[in-house]
Design an enzyme around this catalytic site. Structure first.
Site, PDB file in Angstrom:
ATOM      1  N   HIS A  16      -0.458   1.236  -9.034  1.00 16.98           N
ATOM      2  CA  HIS A  16       0.313   2.196  -8.243  1.00 16.98           C
ATOM      3  C   HIS A  16       1.790   1.935  -8.509  1.00 16.98           C
ATOM      4  CE1 HIS A  16       0.121  -1.428  -5.814  1.00 16.98           C
ATOM      5  NE2 HIS A  16       1.037  -0.969  -4.976  1.00 16.98           N
ATOM      6  N   HIS A  74       4.471   1.040  -6.405  1.00 21.32           N
ATOM      7  CA  HIS A  74       5.364   0.220  -5.594  1.00 21.32           C
ATOM      8  C   HIS A  74       6.126  -0.722  -6.519  1.00 21.32           C
ATOM      9  CE1 HIS A  74       3.068   0.840  -1.542  1.00 21.32           C
ATOM     10  NE2 HIS A  74       4.000   1.746  -1.751  1.00 21.32           N
ATOM     11  N   ASP A 123       6.927  -3.812  -6.711  1.00 28.15           N
ATOM     12  CA  ASP A 123       6.445  -5.124  -7.145  1.00 28.15           C
ATOM     13  C   ASP A 123       5.370  -5.022  -8.221  1.00 28.15           C
ATOM     14  OD1 ASP A 123       4.806  -4.002  -5.165  1.00 28.15           O
ATOM     15  OD2 ASP A 123       4.092  -5.926  -4.437  1.00 28.15           O
ATOM     16  N   HIS A 124       4.971  -3.795  -8.584  1.00 34.64           N
ATOM     17  CA  HIS A 124       3.958  -3.605  -9.615  1.00 34.64           C
ATOM     18  C   HIS A 124       4.499  -2.936 -10.879  1.00 34.64           C
ATOM     19  CE1 HIS A 124       0.408  -4.630  -7.052  1.00 34.64           C
ATOM     20  NE2 HIS A 124       1.329  -4.396  -6.121  1.00 34.64           N
ATOM     21  N   HIS A 144      -5.066   2.398  -0.526  1.00 37.82           N
ATOM     22  CA  HIS A 144      -3.788   1.778  -0.182  1.00 37.82           C
ATOM     23  C   HIS A 144      -2.921   2.819   0.516  1.00 37.82           C
ATOM     24  CE1 HIS A 144      -0.684  -1.135  -0.246  1.00 37.82           C
ATOM     25  NE2 HIS A 144       0.005  -0.650  -1.268  1.00 37.82           N
ATOM     26  N   ASP A 170      -3.531  -2.985  -4.789  1.00 36.15           N
ATOM     27  CA  ASP A 170      -3.593  -3.318  -3.377  1.00 36.15           C
ATOM     28  C   ASP A 170      -4.594  -2.364  -2.711  1.00 36.15           C
ATOM     29  OD1 ASP A 170      -1.281  -4.284  -4.577  1.00 36.15           O
ATOM     30  OD2 ASP A 170       0.004  -3.892  -2.861  1.00 36.15           O
ATOM     31  N   HIS A 191      -1.842 -11.682  -5.465  1.00 39.89           N
ATOM     32  CA  HIS A 191      -0.994 -10.799  -4.654  1.00 39.89           C
ATOM     33  C   HIS A 191      -0.799 -11.355  -3.241  1.00 39.89           C
ATOM     34  CE1 HIS A 191       0.473  -7.048  -2.740  1.00 39.89           C
ATOM     35  NE2 HIS A 191       0.924  -6.773  -3.948  1.00 39.89           N
TER      36      HIS A 191
END
Length: 303
Positions: free
Chosen positions: A61, A63, A65-66, A138, A206, A265
């Site tokens: 996805h 976000h 942090d990814h 998520h 996530d 994670h």
């Protein structure tokens, strides 16, 4: 064989000795990355691997942090004079998101091929393996991934001889390809036994623990799953933010009857994930607390 390395295990923000989420795999000269958090290219170099052979990057996805490490990774590839195309796979909006990030990484010397996910389950065949994306649950659209490496049956020499198949065609048939020679078509089933057990890695982060994760992870050699929280009192927060606890991940691994599970994670507040693992292993004995650089080489079972 399939090389697997957890490059980063941190969720939300990087920490000293804990980079943001990323997984890298190598098979038969091909390298794949799943997620690309900040610092991913540094983690690849620390592992002693190279960014240059990466031909596919998948995103769960969008976000930060990814995906925040992507511009730097692209620039490093470009500065290494890469010319081979790079395939990117991710949920709808992939090209728009990547083009926005590429404001600081323009003018790359290689093409980018975009493959946007639009169905609950999508399958791609590439570089000798099958990539299966499946939608999870998520706060934004998010996918998990299966990497499946099939293994054809054993080559039956006596069957090939009985069928009168020329020896120079055996290698092609053994690889699972049909071949035509002197007006005759020879097919792999003429010389191969039943398909043998291949390799399977399932990656999910996530998400809340939903049925499709257990279904798609069934029988995996390695199940890499988010464990945002180890503390029992964080279950409410996990539900609110659509993440998982260690124990929920362990229940999925148990249901799926996987061989081994690595947690990843982690919440920045989770300083020592190992201290919760005894209880996690009570649920699923094959559970391990992932850490940056944790690696394994998966091999086909001996006949």
């Amino acid at each position: 064989m399939l090389d697997v390395c957890l490059l980063g295990t941190s969720g939300m923000m990087p920490l000293p000795k804990r980079a943001l989420t990323a997984l890298m795999m190598r098979f038969n000269g091909s390298s794949m990355l799943i997620d690309c958090g900040e610092g991913t290219q540094v983690a690849i170099r620390e592992k002693g691997w190279s960014v240059n052979p990466i031909d596919t990057i998948c995103f769960t996805h969008y976000h930060g942090d990814h995906i925040s490490g992507l511009p730097g990774l692209l620039l490093s590839m470009g500065n290494a004079d890469r010319t081979e195309p790079l395939t990117l796979i991710g949920p709808k909006g992939l090209e728009r998101v990547v083009n926005a990030l590429r404001i600081i990484a323009p003018g790359l010397p290689f093409d980018i091929i975009y493959k946007e996910l639009s169905e609950p389950v999508q399958i791609f065949n590439m570089h000798g393996y099958e990539l299966e994306a499946f939608k999870v649950n998520h706060s934004v659209v998010c996918y998990g991934y299966n990497i499946i490496i099939p293994r054809v049956g054993r080559f039956m020499v006596e069957k090939a001889k009985e069928a009168g198949i020329p020896v120079n065609l055996w290698n092609t048939l053994q690889k699972g390809d049909s071949v035509e020679c002197n007006g005759c078509i020879y097919t792999p089933d003429m010389v191969l036994g039943p398909a043998r057990k291949g390799l399977k890695v399932t990656y999910c982060t996530d998400s809340r623990p939903v049925d499709i994760i257990a279904e798609k992870a069934e029988g995996a050699d390695l199940f890499i799953c988010e464990g945002m929280y180890g503390e029992h009192d964080k279950i409410k927060k996990a539900k609110e933010n659509k993440h998982m606890t260690f124990y929920e991940a362990a229940e999925l691994a148990k249901r799926a009857a996987v061989n081994e599970m690595w947690l990843t994670h982690y919440s920045p507040s989770l300083v020592r994930p190992e201290q919760y693992m005894d209880e996690v292993r009570d649920i699923f004995p094959g559970a391990h607390a992932g850490k940056d650089g944790k690696s394994v080489t998966l091999c086909f079972e001996e006949d």
